[in-house]
Scaffold this motif. Sequence first.
Motif, PDB file in Angstrom:
ATOM      1  N   MET A   1       0.511   6.803  11.064  1.00 36.81           N
ATOM      2  CA  MET A   1      -0.252   7.930  10.521  1.00 36.81           C
ATOM      3  C   MET A   1      -1.219   7.412   9.464  1.00 36.81           C
ATOM      4  O   MET A   1      -1.088   6.279   8.995  1.00 36.81           O
ATOM      5  N   SER A   2      -2.177   8.239   9.090  1.00 38.42           N
ATOM      6  CA  SER A   2      -3.161   7.821   8.108  1.00 38.42           C
ATOM      7  C   SER A   2      -2.514   7.686   6.728  1.00 38.42           C
ATOM      8  O   SER A   2      -1.459   8.281   6.462  1.00 38.42           O
ATOM      9  N   PRO A   3      -3.137   6.902   5.832  1.00 40.53           N
ATOM     10  CA  PRO A   3      -2.594   6.798   4.465  1.00 40.53           C
ATOM     11  C   PRO A   3      -2.474   8.156   3.778  1.00 40.53           C
ATOM     12  O   PRO A   3      -1.496   8.424   3.072  1.00 40.53           O
TER      13      PRO A   3
ATOM     14  N   ASN B   1       5.491  11.475   2.004  1.00 37.30           N
ATOM     15  CA  ASN B   1       6.435  10.607   1.306  1.00 37.30           C
ATOM     16  C   ASN B   1       6.266  10.575  -0.201  1.00 37.30           C
ATOM     17  O   ASN B   1       6.887   9.742  -0.860  1.00 37.30           O
ATOM     18  N   ARG B   2       5.478  11.456  -0.748  1.00 35.77           N
ATOM     19  CA  ARG B   2       5.241  11.434  -2.195  1.00 35.77           C
ATOM     20  C   ARG B   2       6.537  11.573  -2.983  1.00 35.77           C
ATOM     21  O   ARG B   2       6.748  10.929  -3.994  1.00 35.77           O
ATOM     22  N   LEU B   3       7.454  12.367  -2.490  1.00 35.84           N
ATOM     23  CA  LEU B   3       8.771  12.510  -3.096  1.00 35.84           C
ATOM     24  C   LEU B   3       9.800  11.920  -2.161  1.00 35.84           C
ATOM     25  O   LEU B   3       9.742  12.131  -0.956  1.00 35.84           O
ATOM     26  N   VAL B   4      10.766  11.188  -2.714  1.00 40.58           N
ATOM     27  CA  VAL B   4      11.814  10.578  -1.900  1.00 40.58           C
ATOM     28  C   VAL B   4      12.805  11.634  -1.477  1.00 40.58           C
ATOM     29  O   VAL B   4      13.326  12.379  -2.302  1.00 40.58           O
TER      30      VAL B   4
ATOM     31  N   ALA C   1       0.831  -1.203   0.000  1.00 41.35           N
ATOM     32  CA  ALA C   1       0.000   0.000   0.000  1.00 41.35           C
ATOM     33  C   ALA C   1       0.869   1.258   0.000  1.00 41.35           C
ATOM     34  O   ALA C   1       0.583   2.226  -0.709  1.00 41.35           O
ATOM     35  N   ALA C   2       1.940   1.246   0.801  1.00 40.12           N
ATOM     36  CA  ALA C   2       2.829   2.404   0.860  1.00 40.12           C
ATOM     37  C   ALA C   2       3.466   2.672  -0.502  1.00 40.12           C
ATOM     38  O   ALA C   2       3.628   3.826  -0.910  1.00 40.12           O
TER      39      ALA C   2
END
Length: 290
Positions: A270-272, A279-282, A234-235
């Motif tokens: 934390m929530s999704p 964390n959308r960008l590394v 999922a992550a």
Amino acid sequence: MNDLLFSVFPNENFVDIGLYQYGWEHCAPAHSFGPAARNHYIFHYVISGTGTLMADNSAGETITYQVKSGHGFMLFPGHINTYIADTDFPWEYTWVEFDGLRAKEIVETAGLSPDHPVYHSHSADLRQKMMEEMLYISHNSQESSFHLIGHTWLFLDYFMRSAETVRMKQDGSIRDFYIKEALSFIEQNFQNDISIEDIAACCGLNRSYFGKIFHDTIGRSPQEFLISYRMTKAAELLKITALSIADIGNAVGYPNQLHFSRAFKNVYGMSPRNWRMKNRLVEKKPPVRK
């Protein structure tokens, strides 16, 4: 050449084996680290020189080991260790920190445990190849995450084959077969409504016995493993796709979005939605000397 190379791996989204940090160092005389406990497995291979390892065993007792060139030592998660370079012949070593769903199985196959943390090899050729892979990882931090993970698997292959015990070869074969069958079933069906009974049945075992050998091998219960596997998948989807939270939950076996969000928060804290925003960008972390 510098006396220290150190890098932090930028991507922790690998499920079976994840790489955390790695490096090489030619220590100064009497250079020490610890006492400290680590969060993951860290393997040091001694290229030259000698030193001392003081490590807590499974009973919490501190045992002292002398480790020299050609040998290595494993630091286990949650166990306190101190290691010190020799005053006259300080060691030069390379290390790799790793963890993941297969980590416990790999380390045990090599015959290492908190009661036996020192690595000895029965094959000079395999030991040499293992060292070369560790040094390759240490000297090529600019390569892609997948490239370095590939070399981490090669390192672990040589590590296991150079150190694995006859006992594990003989006694572990049937159990290993069941665990591989179970892991394969989970990998192919995690998105479906499967139960632990279903996984045990695919191996032809009752749930109780299956749960015991799974926990002994993997280090967590089948239910914990299944949840962790689903949440890791999922992550990955949250990070690299624009799918809705509901669609991602459904893709990893949670048709109920509330149940998915609750399970994800239990694992990641934390929530999704919040995890995706963060964390959308590394982000590459700056190296911190070990």
